[in-house]
Motif scaffolding. Structure first.
Motif, short mmCIF file in Angstrom:
data_model
loop_
_atom_site.label_atom_id
_atom_site.label_comp_id
_atom_site.label_asym_id
_atom_site.label_seq_id
_atom_site.Cartn_x
_atom_site.Cartn_y
_atom_site.Cartn_z
N SER A 349 0.81 -1.21 0.00
CA SER A 349 0.00 0.00 0.00
C SER A 349 0.85 1.27 0.00
N VAL A 350 1.98 1.25 0.70
CA VAL A 350 2.83 2.44 0.76
C VAL A 350 3.36 2.78 -0.63
N GLU A 351 3.78 1.78 -1.36
CA GLU A 351 4.35 2.01 -2.69
C GLU A 351 3.27 2.44 -3.69
N ILE A 352 2.06 1.95 -3.49
CA ILE A 352 0.95 2.38 -4.35
C ILE A 352 0.62 3.84 -4.08
N GLU A 353 0.54 4.20 -2.81
CA GLU A 353 0.24 5.58 -2.45
C GLU A 353 1.34 6.53 -2.93
N ALA A 354 2.59 6.04 -2.97
CA ALA A 354 3.70 6.86 -3.43
C ALA A 354 3.75 7.00 -4.94
N GLY A 355 2.91 6.23 -5.64
CA GLY A 355 2.88 6.31 -7.08
C GLY A 355 3.87 5.41 -7.80
N TRP A 356 4.56 4.55 -7.06
CA TRP A 356 5.49 3.62 -7.71
C TRP A 356 4.72 2.58 -8.50
N ILE A 357 3.52 2.26 -8.04
CA ILE A 357 2.64 1.29 -8.68
C ILE A 357 1.32 2.00 -8.99
N HIS A 358 0.87 1.92 -10.23
CA HIS A 358 -0.39 2.55 -10.61
C HIS A 358 -1.57 1.71 -10.11
N ARG A 359 -2.64 2.39 -9.72
CA ARG A 359 -3.87 1.74 -9.27
C ARG A 359 -5.04 2.31 -10.06
N ALA A 360 -5.98 1.44 -10.48
CA ALA A 360 -7.16 1.91 -11.21
C ALA A 360 -8.31 0.94 -10.98
N ASP A 361 -9.54 1.47 -11.04
CA ASP A 361 -10.71 0.63 -10.81
C ASP A 361 -11.04 -0.24 -12.00
N THR A 362 -10.63 0.19 -13.18
CA THR A 362 -10.88 -0.60 -14.39
C THR A 362 -9.59 -0.74 -15.19
N LEU A 363 -9.58 -1.71 -16.09
CA LEU A 363 -8.40 -1.89 -16.95
C LEU A 363 -8.24 -0.71 -17.90
N GLU A 364 -9.35 -0.12 -18.34
CA GLU A 364 -9.27 1.05 -19.21
C GLU A 364 -8.58 2.22 -18.49
N GLU A 365 -8.94 2.41 -17.22
CA GLU A 365 -8.31 3.48 -16.45
C GLU A 365 -6.84 3.16 -16.19
N LEU A 366 -6.52 1.88 -16.00
CA LEU A 366 -5.13 1.48 -15.80
C LEU A 366 -4.32 1.74 -17.06
N ALA A 367 -4.91 1.46 -18.21
CA ALA A 367 -4.23 1.74 -19.47
C ALA A 367 -3.93 3.22 -19.61
N ASP A 368 -4.89 4.05 -19.22
CA ASP A 368 -4.67 5.49 -19.29
C ASP A 368 -3.53 5.91 -18.37
N ALA A 369 -3.46 5.30 -17.18
CA ALA A 369 -2.41 5.66 -16.22
C ALA A 369 -1.03 5.23 -16.69
#
Length: 484
Positions: A349-369
Motif C-alpha cells: 500500500s505504501v508504494e501504491i500511495e507513493a505512485g510507484w505502482i499505478h492503481r485503477a478501478d478498471t483496466l481502461e483506467e489502468l491503461a490510461d495511467a
C-alpha cells in the motif's frame, strides 16, 4: 607504500609506489589483493566508494559461490552454457579447476563456508549440469553483506592499505613498450605499480550511455551499485584492450523507485496472478518460464530474460497476497534493501500511495495511467484469463500451475525497465587474467577480474559470478605478484 620511491622513464616522480595496485574491492578485488599479499607483494587497493558503500555489487549480492568436484564435467556445462559464443579452452580449464578450489581457499582464509541445499542447478537439461553442486555461503546464509564483510576483514587482518573514495581514472604505461606501470587517480595522484595493476571495477550498468549502446536499454533502474560505470573498461580500452561479451547481462523484473536510481526486486512469489505486456499493451512472453541468472529457454533458444521494458499487471488478490518487493526475511540482497535501507510494505500500500505502482478501478483506467492502448490491454488480460480458465496458454505455453487469473479490481501495474543487475562485458582477458589486445597479445602489467571482464559469454548459473570473481581475482593477484 613509499612516497616518491621512483619515477617513470620520463623522470616524473610517483606520489606513491606499490608492487600491485588493485582497483576496486569487491569479491574480485579482495581476492586479488589477498592473493598478491600472501605471495609476498606489497599491495594497495583503490576503492571508488567510501567505507559505507565500498564493495560494489559484492556488498549487496547473495554472496554465494557454487561448488563441484568434477572439473571435466563442470567444463562441459560451461561450454554448453556458452552455446555458440565459445570461450577459449585455457580459460575454461582455469575456471573449472579454480572453481573447484574456492571453498577450500576461502576456508584457509578463515571463512566458515557452508552449503545451501535448496538452490538446484538452473539448466538441468544441459550436458555437464550434473557436475554442479550446492551453493556455498559464509556461515551457510545468503546475502545481508556477509561475503563482503568477510573479505573486508581478511584484507584488514593483513594490513593491506585501502584508499576509499579514490577512483582511478587512467592507466600509466611505459612509452617504450606499452606495459602498464601505474594509475592516475581522480585526485591527480600518480601511483606506481612495480608488478601490475588489477582492474576489478565492476561492470558498466551504472553508465546510461554504455547501457544504451551495448544493451539497448534506456536508463533502467539498478539492482546493485551505481558506481559500476565502466571505469575499468574505459581505462583498458584507452590503452588498446580488446573487448568481449558486451551484449550480455543479468536483468530481473524490478520496480523502479522514483526517488533513486535503484529499484526493488519484484518477487511476486505469494501469488502468480500477473502478466507482462509491452508498450503496445500486448502480452509477449511466458512470464514464468524457468529462468537462470539472466537467460531462459524460449522458442528453442537461450535468450535474455527479461530483455526489454514491460508493464507488470496484477489485481487486488495478488496485491493482498504479500509484499511484491524484496524483503529481508526472504532474500536480503540488493542496494535498495541493504544500503538504502528501504523496507517494502507488507501489503504494497505504501508504494501504491507513493505512485510507484499505478492503481485503477478498471483496466481502461489502468491503461490510461500507464500510457498503453486500452483496447489492447483489455484484450491481453481477457486472453490471459481465458488461458487460466482452460489451464492452457496457447500463445506462450505458460505452465498450468502458474496460470492464476487477473480479474478482481482494483487493478495495478508498474513498468519494469527491466531492472539491470550487472553486465558481463569488458576487456578481454586470458587464463592468467591478463588483459589482451585485439591481436591476442597480453598487455603486460594489466589484469582484470570480476564483472569488469566476466568469463560468461552467455548463460550462467547461480553462484557463477561470485565464483568467477574469486577465481580470477586470485589468479590475477598471484600472477601479478610473480612478475619481476
Amino acid at each position: 607504500m613509499t612516497r616518491n620511491d621512483s619515477g617513470d622513464r620520463a623522470g616524473t616522480a610517483w606520489d606513491a609506489v606499490a608492487d600491485v595496485i588493485v582497483v576496486g574491492m569487491g569479491a574480485a578485488g579482495c581476492a586479488a589483493a589477498v592473493a598478491a599479499h600472501d605471495a609476498g607483494a606489497q599491495v594497495l587497493i583503490l576503492e571508488k566508494g567510501d567505507a559505507d558503500t565500498a564493495g560494489g555489487n559484492t556488498r549487496v549480492s547473495g554472496g554465494a559461490w557454487f561448488g563441484h568436484d568434477d572439473p571435466e564435467g563442470i567444463a562441459t556445462y560451461l561450454r554448453a552454457l556458452c552455446g555458440d559464443r565459445p570461450v577459449p579452452e585455457p580459460i575454461i580449464r582455469a575456471w573449472a579447476h579454480g572453481t573447484r578450489e574456492i571453498t577450500e581457499w576461502m576456508s584457509s582464509l578463515g571463512v566458515t563456508a557452508l552449503p545451501l541445499r535448496h538452490f538446484p542447478v538452473e539448466y538441468p537439461e544441459l550436458p555437464g549440469s550434473d557436475a554442479y553442486d550446492h551453493l556455498r555461503c559464509v556461515d551457510g546464509a545468503m546475502g545481508d553483506g556477509r561475503l563482503y564483510r568477510a573479505l573486508e576483514t581478511i584484507v584488514r587482518e593483513r594490513d593491506i592499505p585501502v584508499r576509499y573514495g579514490s577512483p582511478a581514472t587512467e592507466l600509466v604505461t611505459d612509452p617504450a613498450d606499452g606495459r602498464v606501470t601505474g594509475v592516475l587517480t581522480a585526485a591527480g595522484e600518480r601511483l606506481a605499480a612495480r608488478r601490475g595493476v588489477v582492474l576489478s571495477t565492476g561492470g558498466f550498468e551504472g553508465d546510461a550511455d554504455l547501457v544504451r549502446e551495448h544493451l539497448g536499454l534506456e536508463d533502467p533502474p539498478l539492482w546493485g551499485s551505481a558506481a559500476a560505470t565502466g571505469d575499468g573498461l574505459r581505462m583498458a580500452q584507452d590503452i588498446g584492450a580488446d573487448l568481449w561479451h558486451m551484449d550480455n547481462m543479468m536483468a530481473v523484473n524490478g520496480i523502479p523507485r522514483p526517488d533513486s536510481r535503484h529499484g526493488s526486486f519484484a518477487m511476486l512469489i505469494h501469488r502468480r496472478g500477473y502478466l507482462w505486456v509491452d508498450d503496445d499493451g500486448r502480452r509477449f512472453v511466458d512470464e514464468c518460464v524457468p529462468t537462470g541468472h539472466g537467460q531462459a529457454l524460449i522458442d528453442g533458444e537461450y535468450r535474455l530474460h527479461p530483455e526489454r521494458p514491460m508493464h507488470v499487471v496484477f489485481d487486488e488478490r495478488t496485491r493482498l497476497a504479500g509484499p511484491i518487493g524484496a524483503v529481508p526475511e526472504i532474500l536480503p540482497v540488493g542496494w535498495s534493501l541493504l544500503v538504502d535501507g528501504y523496507r517494502w510494505s507488507p501489503d504494497n500500500s505504501v508504494e501504491i500511495e507513493a505512485g510507484w505502482i499505478h492503481r485503477a478501478d478498471t483496466l481502461e483506467e489502468l491503461a490510461d495511467a500507464t500510457g498503453v492502448p486500452a483496447a489492447a490491454l483489455v484484450e491481453s488480460v481477457a486472453r490471459y484469463n481465458r488461458a487460466c480458465e482452460t489451464g492452457h496458454d496457447e500463445h506462450f505455453g505458460r505452465a498450468p500451475e502458474t496460470l492464476v487469473p487477473v480479474s478482481e479490481p482494483p487493478f495495478y501495474a508498474y513498468r519494469s525497465g527491466p531492472m539491470l543487475g550487472w553486465t558481463s562485458g569488458g576487456p578481454r582477458r586470458d587464463e592468467h587474467a591478463r588483459v589482451l589486445r585485439p591481436s591476442g597479445e597480453a598487455i603486460e602489467g594489466l589484469y582484470a577480474a570480476g564483472s569488469v571482464s566476466s568469463t560468461y559469454s552467455w548463460a550462467k548459473d547461480g553462484g557463477f559470478h561470485i565464483a568467477d570473481a574469486l577465481v580470477f581475482g586470485r589468479i590475477a593477484g598471484e600472477h601479478a605478484a610473480a612478475r619481476g
